[in-house]
Enzyme design. Structure first.
Site, PDB file in Angstrom:
ATOM      1  N   ASP A 179     -50.311 -85.227  21.328  1.00 14.33           N
ATOM      2  CA  ASP A 179     -49.752 -86.216  20.396  1.00 14.33           C
ATOM      3  C   ASP A 179     -49.809 -85.697  18.962  1.00 14.33           C
ATOM      4  O   ASP A 179     -50.855 -85.263  18.484  1.00 14.33           O
ATOM      5  CB  ASP A 179     -50.527 -87.533  20.499  1.00 14.33           C
TER       6      ASP A 179
ATOM      7  N   ASP B 219     -52.945 -81.516  14.986  1.00 13.02           N
ATOM      8  CA  ASP B 219     -52.435 -82.249  13.823  1.00 13.02           C
ATOM      9  C   ASP B 219     -53.533 -82.974  13.060  1.00 13.02           C
ATOM     10  O   ASP B 219     -53.247 -83.642  12.075  1.00 13.02           O
ATOM     11  CB  ASP B 219     -51.374 -83.261  14.258  1.00 13.02           C
TER      12      ASP B 219
ATOM     13  N   ASP C 156     -52.848 -79.395  21.019  1.00 16.87           N
ATOM     14  CA  ASP C 156     -52.942 -80.840  21.163  1.00 16.87           C
ATOM     15  C   ASP C 156     -51.569 -81.367  21.589  1.00 16.87           C
ATOM     16  O   ASP C 156     -50.551 -80.678  21.447  1.00 16.87           O
ATOM     17  CB  ASP C 156     -53.371 -81.456  19.829  1.00 16.87           C
TER      18      ASP C 156
END
Length: 265
Positions: A15, A209, A13
């Protein structure tokens, strides 16, 4: 599934993993440099459909990250691939930015507001009441409803912004028609990324995250998963879910020196 393989492929990922609020996550540049040095194949994934890969490359470059266009995979690209497989050379009314319209054009789609096959909703910072009203009426007239991703909010320096999922909920409430979401946590996004790389789930891991999107879709696509704690999920919140990542680490920097064997130790 065994956690041993001769060579891993990485999906990560963007961000919360590599960047945070337009700033580099410490160690992300060294991590990507090590992947390149070890000739490890990787893709940077994002549910954000606003930008084209060229735009994202430039934005990442400003933070200090060198990511080639071919190593970026967005929910807009996954959506375009999905629609091209469902209805080749179809038509769509689009609410979104250049990342989505460019991907659909490249997939052979005509963008129109006259009897389109699909209404496709993506991310934009300028949601128009007129465009949303048009989308509602087209769906009522029979257009199929597609959304790039279900994220309800997005980050900004001033706080949360309404994102695709929130606008999709408005249109769904007005029409009674649920959208089909292509982006994470739909494992379709992962599988389309794997196909674009020519690799397999058994030798691929997903770094993210968020438990509810990154880890969820990774598990459903048959990948090993790594949760980093530099974004949304914490060790405590991760325990609330009925599934677990293969490994939890504090930061992407913890993988530096271990990219060939990320589950050792």
């Amino acid at each position: 599934m065994s956690e041993q393989t001769d060579r891993w492929t990485y999906l990560t990922d963007m961000d919360g993993v590599l960047v945070h609020e337009e700033h580099l996550v410490p160690g992300a540049d060294e991590f990507l440099a090590e992947l390149r040095a070890n000739e490890i194949n990787f893709l940077v994934l994002t549910n954000n459909s606003i930008y084209t890969p060229r735009d994202l490359r430039a934005r990442l470059e400003r933070t200090g990250l060198d990511v080639p266009e071919k190593s970026i995979w967005t929910s807009a690209m996954a959506t375009a691939k999905f629609l091209a497989s469902q209805r080749p050379n179809g038509s769509a009314f689009v609410i979104g930015e250049a990342g989505l319209t460019t991907a659909l054009h490249e997939a052979g789609y005509v963008l129109t507001d006259r009897e389109p096959d699909y209404v496709v909703l993506g991310e934009t910072r300028t949601y128009s009441f007129t465009a949303i009203t048009k989308a509602i009426r087209l769906i009522e007239a029979g257009a199929k409803f597609i959304a790039t991703n279900p994220d309800a909010t997005g980050p900004s320096l001033e706080g949360s912004l309404p994102a695709t999922g929130s606008i999709a909920a408005l249109i769904e409430r007005a029409t009674g028609r649920q959208p089909y979401y292509v982006g994470k946590p739909n494992p379709l996004m992962m599988r389309s990324a794997l196909r674009s790389m020519g690799t397999h789930s058994e030798s691929t891991l997903m770094i993210g995250d968020r438990m509810d999107t990154d880890v969820h879709s990774g598990i459903e696509a048959g990948l090993q998963t790594i949760l980093v704690l530099t974004g949304i999920s914490t060790r405590e919140s991760a325990e609330l879910y009925p599934y677990r990542p293969t490994r939890v680490i504090d930061s992407i920097a913890d993988l530096i020196g271990h990219t060939k064997d990320p589950f050792a130790g």
